[in-house]
Design an enzyme around this catalytic site. Structure first.
Site, PDB file in Angstrom:
ATOM      1  N   GLU A  10      -4.044   7.930  -2.424  1.00  0.00           N
ATOM      2  CA  GLU A  10      -2.942   8.733  -2.967  1.00  0.00           C
ATOM      3  C   GLU A  10      -1.841   8.939  -1.925  1.00  0.00           C
ATOM      4  OE1 GLU A  10      -2.782  10.119  -6.372  1.00  0.00           O
ATOM      5  OE2 GLU A  10      -4.260   8.511  -6.411  1.00  0.00           O
ATOM      6  N   GLY A  27     -29.161  16.120  15.402  1.00  0.00           N
ATOM      7  CA  GLY A  27     -29.730  14.834  15.012  1.00  0.00           C
ATOM      8  C   GLY A  27     -29.994  14.735  13.524  1.00  0.00           C
ATOM      9  N   GLY A  63       0.847  -1.186   0.000  1.00  0.00           N
ATOM     10  CA  GLY A  63       0.000   0.000   0.000  1.00  0.00           C
ATOM     11  C   GLY A  63       0.879   1.231   0.000  1.00  0.00           C
TER      12      GLY A  63
END
Length: 378
Positions: free
Chosen positions: A360, A337, A128
């Site tokens: 990225e 809420g 990664g």
């Protein structure tokens, strides 16, 4: 930093399209979890995929500043659709940086005009942030290369017609990396299930499997073993685009929130009259403005071919994406809420914002890049 007349005109076109077209389907795109081919058509017909691409390859012939301005406008109403824009730019970048004239005409033109979509296959299960540890191989066989490997989290996988893959052509870590273009339908290229994501749900993400995929040597982008250098240059160009996307998400949440607190009343007073609310709004507005300026500065350095773009690109991506997460979280908070309910767009924007801190290059990696550039600068 002010936009030129051309840049401003391009931004206004994107703003109109975003408001009149893209915004209308944003909720449905998110809830349906599907790529909007109608939005792809709209952006293609209006030249938004090729804003920064030279005219000879089907683009508008403008610059990166114009491109990031467009991405921000689209992201402000639909982050998922802005990912389609940014991924197209990501796929185009290696061709413009290191591709041959034949490759540019064959692949960049249909990508820049929106005739087809593209994908960039970088990430793997074990690679990664550390791209140099990738395992996908490309072994030379006569006048061809045979690709074998497994890519994950690939945007538009299965939807795209053009794929650029980062592969290993030798055991050397960074000097053994090469890039190849593979067209959909090539034998051995297959796709996994569509990932069920928290955010940017209208952007399709899948695994990709390469099993004895044979490509001719002319499908290599740049020279063998030079792929890592090309890839780093690609990231320098695309990180500000993610910053623009993050800025757009933050701006969309802020604008909705601002209108809401002007209308919503508590204790017989509009919310915007409370100093705590005013302070939150001020902080949101300041961070968005700073994000945009960082993004535009990075884009302008790209246009100038400046050697100082590395740190600036990482700063733009990191600051803007952190801003997007903070602003959208505060927007949900200010709606109370209602902010937690899907009838209101800020909860979607909060979910969409999170990925900008991850792809990225994670923001932890961005901070390392920035620090290294500062420490090692002359």
């Amino acid at each position: 930093m002010l936009l030129t007349e051309q840049q401003e005109m391009i931004q206004m076109v994107a703003k109109r399209i975003a408001k009149e077209k893209i915004a209308l389907s944003a909720k449905d795109v998110d809830e349906g979890g599907h790529l909007s081919w109608e939005n792809v058509r709209i952006m293609g017909e209006n030249g938004l995929f090729g804003v920064h691409v030279p005219e000879e390859y089907g683009g508008v012939g403008s610059d990166m500043v114009s491109h990031v301005a467009v991405v921000e406008e689209i992201a402000a109403v639909c982050a998922s659709t802005s990912v389609t824009l940014s991924t197209q730019a990501l796929t185009i970048a290696p061709f413009l940086i290191a591709g041959t004239e034949a490759q540019k005409r064959k692949y960049v033109t249909p990508l820049a005009t929106g005739q087809v979509l593209g994908s960039f296959g970088i990430t793997e299960p074990g690679a990664g942030s550390d791209v140099s540890s990738l395992k996908t191989t490309a072994v030379k066989s006569g006048d061809s290369y045979i690709l074998n490997g497994h890519k994950v989290f690939i945007t538009n996988a299965g939807e795209s017609e053009i794929y650029v893959f980062v592969t290993r052509t030798s055991e050397e870590r960074t000097r053994g990396i090469s890039l190849f273009v593979v067209e959909k339908g090539t034998s051995g290229l297959t796709f996994g299930k569509k990932e069920d994501k928290m955010g940017i749900r209208g952007s399709v993400t899948r695994e990709i499997f390469l099993e004895n995929v044979v490509v001719p040597k002319e499908n290599m982008i740049g020279e063998e073993g030079h792929g890592f250098k090309v890839l780093m240059n690609v990231f320098n160009e695309t990180r500000p685009v993610v910053g623009a996307q993050a800025t757009g998400i933050a701006r969309g949440a802020y604008e909705y929130c601002l209108n809401y607190v002007k209308e919503r009343k508590q204790f017989n007073r509009p919310l915007h009259q409370f100093q705590m609310v005013q302070a939150m709004l001020a902080d949101m507005a300041m961070r968005i403005e700073a994000s945009r300026l960082l993004v535009w500065k990075a884009a302008s350095l790209i246009d100038q071919n400046s050697p100082n773009v590395i740190a600036q690109s990482s700063m733009a991506k990191c600051f803007a994406s952190d801003t997007a997460m903070e602003v959208t979280t505060n927007a949900v908070q200010l709606l109370g809420g209602y902010g937690y309910i899907k009838d209101y767009p800020v909860e979607r924007m909060m979910r969409d914002a999170k990925i900008t801190q991850i792809y990225e290059g994670t923001n932890q990696i961005q901070r390392i890049i920035i620090a290294n550039q500062l420490i090692n600068q002359d």
